[in-house]
Design a protein around this motif. Structure first.
Motif, mmCIF file in Angstrom:
data_model
loop_
_atom_site.group_PDB
_atom_site.id
_atom_site.type_symbol
_atom_site.label_atom_id
_atom_site.label_comp_id
_atom_site.label_asym_id
_atom_site.label_seq_id
_atom_site.Cartn_x
_atom_site.Cartn_y
_atom_site.Cartn_z
ATOM 1 N N UNK A 53 20.056 47.342 55.965
ATOM 2 C CA UNK A 53 20.060 46.516 54.742
ATOM 3 C C UNK A 53 19.587 45.213 54.956
ATOM 4 N N UNK A 54 19.860 44.643 56.112
ATOM 5 C CA UNK A 54 19.204 43.394 56.537
ATOM 6 C C UNK A 54 18.795 43.323 57.977
ATOM 7 N N UNK A 68 30.084 44.884 55.908
ATOM 8 C CA UNK A 68 29.793 46.202 56.250
ATOM 9 C C UNK A 68 28.180 46.528 55.797
ATOM 10 N N UNK A 69 27.194 45.511 56.091
ATOM 11 C CA UNK A 69 25.848 45.528 55.818
ATOM 12 C C UNK A 69 25.299 46.191 57.107
ATOM 13 N N UNK A 93 13.536 47.541 56.130
ATOM 14 C CA UNK A 93 14.938 46.846 55.627
ATOM 15 C C UNK A 93 14.484 46.615 54.218
ATOM 16 N N UNK A 94 15.505 46.456 53.498
ATOM 17 C CA UNK A 94 15.651 45.918 52.055
ATOM 18 C C UNK A 94 15.517 44.280 51.927
ATOM 19 N N UNK A 95 15.931 43.560 52.967
ATOM 20 C CA UNK A 95 16.201 42.119 53.023
ATOM 21 C C UNK A 95 16.025 41.623 54.190
ATOM 22 N N UNK A 125 13.918 38.745 48.244
ATOM 23 C CA UNK A 125 14.885 39.143 49.180
ATOM 24 C C UNK A 125 14.549 38.627 50.665
ATOM 25 N N UNK A 126 13.764 37.365 50.719
ATOM 26 C CA UNK A 126 13.690 36.864 51.961
ATOM 27 C C UNK A 126 14.310 35.424 51.854
#
Length: 395
Positions: free
Chosen positions: A7-8, A28-29, A199-201, A349-350
């Motif tokens: 997720x991150x 919970x990421x 990763x997403x972020x 997302x950054x």
């Protein structure tokens, strides 16, 4: 090795990077922390054992930030039996006309008054009588705020690292400098010497090494780098004690003439007092120029000041160290917290934290950064620090 579905990814495993991961874990990421050195290293702005927590600031928004940080310190304290903050108060004193990287005494008084924060004012003689200083000029004034504390910074980082290690949603990778960041649609591919991660972020928090990471995304920030000296002086009077303090004075040629200090504490050379210069004679060109050996002239200026103005201490240091810090070149702006600029793919997302002294806000900044990277917003007012649109520069 390719690991997907984070997720991150947090780039930077210092105090604020670990605090961010800790708060992400609470949500919970699935989180990966990449640290270019080892965790608990002494090569960046997390170096050293102690820091100051204070409430006086020249700007009301900074005073509010200090107050908002307190519940997060209290929360973190519940996770360890080791005392993280030793409340001894904050003393600011010196020439009331002087303005420094720390602010100005009169401006700080205005901010404290505006927010109803208790403090006391002091004459130079009262400072000498109550706090063991001597030979202060008659025009010097002071303020004492009882909420200040000495932070056991080493224990703070160890506590955060331990919490992250215990959390199954958090993966920690050390000796993993980021070599490449490749946008892949709505995802990012991160390359290190040990593998490639998806990763997403992204939360970018590498302390003074900020440009080595954001340059990979084709932007930078103007910064100056200080290799800050620190020293411990043995007590000749075992009963002597000081609060956390800072003195405001005009520069005298190479001598920046501004110093700060700490009390003796059980967890950090208890028979010694730490005193350090809040200036450097020659800034570094870039972070890799840092050294673990303090500038001898800066230490000598510190010894001279102790000899002239402090009591109960030897005047020659027995333990010395350095800490690397990146400071923004923006007037009166230490901290920058913002999203990447719009010309960077997937910029929303950054999230980037860059420059400044922020140990005093560690658990609170972890909460803010986790909010921003997961939700794109935070409940806290970060507008004074959200300056990327103006100060992030394209390569």
């Amino acid at each position: 090795m390719i690991t997907e579905n984070y997720d991150v990814i947090v780039i930077g495993g210092g105090a604020i990077g670990l605090a961010t991961a800790y708060h992400l874990g609470k949500k919970n990421a699935k989180t990966l922390v990449l640290e270019q050195f080892t965790f608990l290293n002494q090569s960046g702005s997390s170096a050293g054992v102690s820091r100051q927590f204070r409430i006086p600031y020249p700007d009301e928004y900074m005073v509010k930030m200090a107050l908002e940080a307190i519940p997060y310190w209290d929360e973190l304290q519940k996770e360890t039996d080791v005392q993280l903050l030793d409340k001894v108060g904050t003393l600011w004193f010196g020439d009331p006309e002087v303005r420094s990287t720390e602010g100005n005494i009169a401006d700080a008084e205005k901010s404290l008054k505006a927010l109803g924060i208790p403090y006391s004012t002091l004459t130079s003689k009262e400072i000498e009588e109550q706090f063991h200083f001597r030979n202060l000029p008659d025009n010097y004034t002071g303020l004492f705020q009882p909420g200040g504390a000495s932070i056991n910074f080493k224990a703070t980082i160890e506590t955060l690292l331990n919490l992250c290690q215990k959390d199954d949603t958090i993966q920690l990778e050390e000796n993993s400098p980021v070599l490449k960041i490749t946008p892949k649609g709505k995802l990012f591919e991160i390359t290190t010497p040990h593998g490639t991660y998806i990763t997403k972020k992204l939360a970018i928090i590498p302390g003074p090494y900020i440009n080595s990471v954001i340059n990979l995304l084709d932007f930078k920030i103007e910064a100056t780098y200080w290799n800050m000296a620190s020293a411990y002086f043995r007590k000749t009077d075992p009963n002597i004690q000081y609060p956390t303090w800072f003195v405001f004075q005009n520069r005298i040629e190479q001598n920046g003439n501004q110093f700060y200090g700490f009390p003796s504490v059980d967890w950090d050379h208890p028979e010694y007092i730490r005193v350090a210069p809040d200036f450097v004679i020659t800034p570094l060109e870039e972070p890799n120029d840092r050294t673990f050996i303090p500038n001898p002239q800066e230490l000598q200026y510190t010894s001279d000041w102790i000899n002239d103005h402090m009591t109960g201490l030897n005047t020659q240091p027995e333990y010395t160290s350095t800490c690397l810090i990146a400071l923004s070149t923006i007037q009166d702006k230490e901290l920058l917290i913002d999203f990447a600029p719009p010309y960077v793919p997937n910029h929303k997302n950054i999230v980037v934290y860059a420059t400044g002294w922020a140990a005093k806000f560690t658990p609170f900044l972890g909460k803010i950064m986790s909010d921003l990277v997961l939700d794109g917003k935070t409940d806290f007012d970060i507008s004074p620090f959200k300056l990327g649109h103006k100060y992030f520069l394209a390569l």
